[in-house]
Motif scaffolding. Structure first.
Motif, PDB file in Angstrom:
ATOM      1  N   GLU A  85       0.829  -1.203   0.000  1.00  0.00           N
ATOM      2  CA  GLU A  85       0.000   0.000   0.000  1.00  0.00           C
ATOM      3  C   GLU A  85       0.868   1.259   0.000  1.00  0.00           C
ATOM      4  N   LYS A  86       1.995   1.181   0.693  1.00  0.00           N
ATOM      5  CA  LYS A  86       2.926   2.312   0.752  1.00  0.00           C
ATOM      6  C   LYS A  86       3.426   2.654  -0.650  1.00  0.00           C
ATOM      7  N   LYS A  87       3.862   1.614  -1.385  1.00  0.00           N
ATOM      8  CA  LYS A  87       4.389   1.843  -2.735  1.00  0.00           C
ATOM      9  C   LYS A  87       3.294   2.305  -3.689  1.00  0.00           C
ATOM     10  N   ALA A  88       2.087   1.806  -3.494  1.00  0.00           N
ATOM     11  CA  ALA A  88       0.969   2.211  -4.356  1.00  0.00           C
ATOM     12  C   ALA A  88       0.696   3.707  -4.210  1.00  0.00           C
ATOM     13  N   VAL A  89       0.780   4.225  -2.990  1.00  0.00           N
ATOM     14  CA  VAL A  89       0.580   5.660  -2.764  1.00  0.00           C
ATOM     15  C   VAL A  89       1.715   6.454  -3.412  1.00  0.00           C
ATOM     16  N   LEU A  90       2.944   5.994  -3.226  1.00  0.00           N
ATOM     17  CA  LEU A  90       4.093   6.703  -3.793  1.00  0.00           C
ATOM     18  C   LEU A  90       4.032   6.748  -5.318  1.00  0.00           C
ATOM     19  N   GLU A  91       3.538   5.671  -5.931  1.00  0.00           N
ATOM     20  CA  GLU A  91       3.423   5.619  -7.396  1.00  0.00           C
ATOM     21  C   GLU A  91       2.548   6.766  -7.914  1.00  0.00           C
ATOM     22  N   LYS A  92       1.535   7.141  -7.138  1.00  0.00           N
ATOM     23  CA  LYS A  92       0.621   8.201  -7.566  1.00  0.00           C
ATOM     24  C   LYS A  92       1.325   9.553  -7.693  1.00  0.00           C
ATOM     25  N   TYR A  93       2.400   9.713  -6.921  1.00  0.00           N
ATOM     26  CA  TYR A  93       3.041  11.023  -6.846  1.00  0.00           C
ATOM     27  C   TYR A  93       4.425  11.071  -7.493  1.00  0.00           C
ATOM     28  N   LYS A  94       4.909   9.951  -8.034  1.00  0.00           N
ATOM     29  CA  LYS A  94       6.300   9.910  -8.482  1.00  0.00           C
ATOM     30  C   LYS A  94       6.584  10.833  -9.656  1.00  0.00           C
ATOM     31  N   ASN A  95       5.582  11.176 -10.454  1.00  0.00           N
ATOM     32  CA  ASN A  95       5.812  12.031 -11.619  1.00  0.00           C
ATOM     33  C   ASN A  95       5.480  13.497 -11.383  1.00  0.00           C
ATOM     34  N   LEU A  96       5.101  13.853 -10.164  1.00  0.00           N
ATOM     35  CA  LEU A  96       4.795  15.248  -9.860  1.00  0.00           C
ATOM     36  C   LEU A  96       6.080  16.073  -9.838  1.00  0.00           C
ATOM     37  N   ASP A  97       6.117  17.154 -10.599  1.00  0.00           N
ATOM     38  CA  ASP A  97       7.307  17.999 -10.623  1.00  0.00           C
ATOM     39  C   ASP A  97       7.193  19.086  -9.554  1.00  0.00           C
ATOM     40  N   MET A  98       7.007  18.636  -8.324  1.00  0.00           N
ATOM     41  CA  MET A  98       6.918  19.548  -7.182  1.00  0.00           C
ATOM     42  C   MET A  98       7.413  18.835  -5.939  1.00  0.00           C
ATOM     43  N   THR A  99       7.846  19.607  -4.973  1.00  0.00           N
ATOM     44  CA  THR A  99       8.380  19.056  -3.730  1.00  0.00           C
ATOM     45  C   THR A  99       7.289  18.291  -2.973  1.00  0.00           C
ATOM     46  N   LEU A 100       7.664  17.138  -2.408  1.00  0.00           N
ATOM     47  CA  LEU A 100       6.715  16.277  -1.699  1.00  0.00           C
ATOM     48  C   LEU A 100       7.007  16.304  -0.199  1.00  0.00           C
ATOM     49  N   CYS A 101       5.956  16.391   0.603  1.00  0.00           N
ATOM     50  CA  CYS A 101       6.097  16.508   2.058  1.00  0.00           C
ATOM     51  C   CYS A 101       5.403  15.335   2.755  1.00  0.00           C
ATOM     52  N   PHE A 102       6.134  14.668   3.636  1.00  0.00           N
ATOM     53  CA  PHE A 102       5.608  13.492   4.334  1.00  0.00           C
ATOM     54  C   PHE A 102       5.809  13.635   5.845  1.00  0.00           C
ATOM     55  N   HIS A 103       4.871  13.103   6.620  1.00  0.00           N
ATOM     56  CA  HIS A 103       5.070  12.922   8.046  1.00  0.00           C
ATOM     57  C   HIS A 103       5.525  11.475   8.258  1.00  0.00           C
ATOM     58  N   VAL A 104       6.506  11.275   9.138  1.00  0.00           N
ATOM     59  CA  VAL A 104       7.034   9.931   9.357  1.00  0.00           C
ATOM     60  C   VAL A 104       7.336   9.711  10.835  1.00  0.00           C
ATOM     61  N   ALA A 105       6.838   8.608  11.377  1.00  0.00           N
ATOM     62  CA  ALA A 105       7.171   8.223  12.748  1.00  0.00           C
ATOM     63  C   ALA A 105       8.595   7.662  12.761  1.00  0.00           C
ATOM     64  N   PRO A 106       9.323   7.792  13.869  1.00  0.00           N
ATOM     65  CA  PRO A 106      10.739   7.380  13.889  1.00  0.00           C
ATOM     66  C   PRO A 106      10.970   5.930  13.490  1.00  0.00           C
ATOM     67  N   GLN A 107      10.061   5.039  13.884  1.00  0.00           N
ATOM     68  CA  GLN A 107      10.236   3.620  13.567  1.00  0.00           C
ATOM     69  C   GLN A 107      10.005   3.313  12.092  1.00  0.00           C
ATOM     70  N   ASP A 108       9.432   4.265  11.347  1.00  0.00           N
ATOM     71  CA  ASP A 108       9.126   4.044   9.929  1.00  0.00           C
ATOM     72  C   ASP A 108      10.093   4.749   8.981  1.00  0.00           C
ATOM     73  N   VAL A 109      11.008   5.536   9.518  1.00  0.00           N
ATOM     74  CA  VAL A 109      11.871   6.367   8.671  1.00  0.00           C
ATOM     75  C   VAL A 109      12.634   5.541   7.644  1.00  0.00           C
ATOM     76  N   ASP A 110      13.334   4.508   8.086  1.00  0.00           N
ATOM     77  CA  ASP A 110      14.165   3.720   7.160  1.00  0.00           C
ATOM     78  C   ASP A 110      13.321   3.022   6.100  1.00  0.00           C
ATOM     79  N   ARG A 111      12.187   2.432   6.515  1.00  0.00           N
ATOM     80  CA  ARG A 111      11.323   1.731   5.558  1.00  0.00           C
ATOM     81  C   ARG A 111      10.730   2.697   4.536  1.00  0.00           C
ATOM     82  N   ASP A 112      10.313   3.859   5.007  1.00  0.00           N
ATOM     83  CA  ASP A 112       9.694   4.830   4.092  1.00  0.00           C
ATOM     84  C   ASP A 112      10.704   5.370   3.084  1.00  0.00           C
ATOM     85  N   ILE A 113      11.914   5.656   3.542  1.00  0.00           N
ATOM     86  CA  ILE A 113      12.935   6.164   2.629  1.00  0.00           C
ATOM     87  C   ILE A 113      13.300   5.103   1.599  1.00  0.00           C
ATOM     88  N   SER A 114      13.403   3.845   2.042  1.00  0.00           N
ATOM     89  CA  SER A 114      13.709   2.740   1.119  1.00  0.00           C
ATOM     90  C   SER A 114      12.617   2.617   0.063  1.00  0.00           C
TER      91      SER A 114
END
Length: 267
Positions: free
Chosen positions: A139-168
């Motif tokens: 589900e995480k990758k499916a959401v990211l796919e929606k925004y990967k072609n946007l030519d604008m800065t993307l802003c995310f909130h991330v809990a500390p335990q999710d930082v590495d997984r989200d960046i990967s």
């Protein structure tokens, strides 16, 4: 009247005069965590009846707020930090207030992702706020796919335990991009660390993060206007084997070979 009041995201002094005035003047206050909000209210000597309004009881709390407003009471709604509704409870409440014809307004103030966007130094002329990503990898990758072609800065909130997984996950979908991890905003140890997605964020992860990620670059390569599958097929028709075609198409698009490979399976 119902007031949605922004509260400090770290430094207690970031509350506005109007917010303090509003909280002192209302009859009741609805908040995410009464114990947490009590600290803020006590700091400004505000003593009002407190009621909970969190993501698990927001619809029920909305009914109570509407009933109180219809009785002529003034109600304030606050979240634990920042602006209600923005990655916090309040969206259901606003819809219910609209449907019930109850007047409400906003008392603006501190906001974490806008502060982080400024601290990142990434382009702020155009940006998209995504908020928290889903927990499940698919589900995480499916959401990211929606925004990967946007030519604008993307802003995310991330809990500390999710930082590495989200960046990967971001790197696997977006490819190499510049990013900035911002934490402890408005506090003593505030920091904004710039890094590349391929490198990940080094060090121990502590506290809530806002990740600001560079938007997609507008490519001058006309092949990038093709679908991923068509892009690979173009290079294969030019004589490259599938492996090399995937590698070249991934390079054109600025994404990883592993991410591009899935589009070649049927070729």
């Amino acid at each position: 009247m119902v007031y949605l009041v922004a509260t400090p995201i770290g430094n207690l002094k970031d509350i506005t005069y109007r917010a303090v005035e509003t909280l002192r003047g209302v009859d009741e206050i609805f908040c995410e965590d009464t114990r947490h909000s009590l600290k803020l209210l006590s700091a400004y000597d505000i003593k009002k009846p407190l009621h909970s309004c969190h993501k698990f009881n927001e619809r029920e709390a909305s009914e109570k707020i509407i009933a109180a407003a219809n009785e002529g009471k003034n109600i304030a709604v606050i979240s634990d930090a920042g602006m209600p509704v923005i990655s916090d409870p309040g969206n259901i409440l606003c819809a219910e207030l609209k449907n019930a014809g109850v007047e409400y307004t906003v008392v603006p103030g501190a906001n974490a992702f806008l502060s982080a966007l400024v601290l990142s130094a990434l382009p702020a002329d155009k940006f998209a706020f995504i908020g928290f990503l889903p927990d499940k990898a698919g589900e995480k990758k499916a959401v990211l796919e929606k925004y990967k072609n946007l030519d604008m800065t993307l802003c995310f909130h991330v809990a500390p335990q999710d930082v590495d997984r989200d960046i990967s996950a971001m790197f696997s979908v977006f490819g190499e991009r510049s990013a900035c991890a911002v934490r402890e905003i408005t506090k003593l140890h505030e920091e904004a660390i710039t890094f590349n997605l391929s490198e990940g964020l080094q060090g121990e992860k502590r506290g809530e993060y806002v990740l600001i990620v560079e938007g997609a670059k507008v490519s001058e390569n006309p092949l990038c206007n093709l679908s991923e599958k068509e892009h690979i097929a173009h290079y294969m028709s030019a004589g490259l084997d599938k492996k090399e075609a995937v590698k070249q198409a991934a390079k054109d698009r600025g994404i990883s070979k592993s991410e591009m490979y899935k589009f070649s399976i049927e070729l």
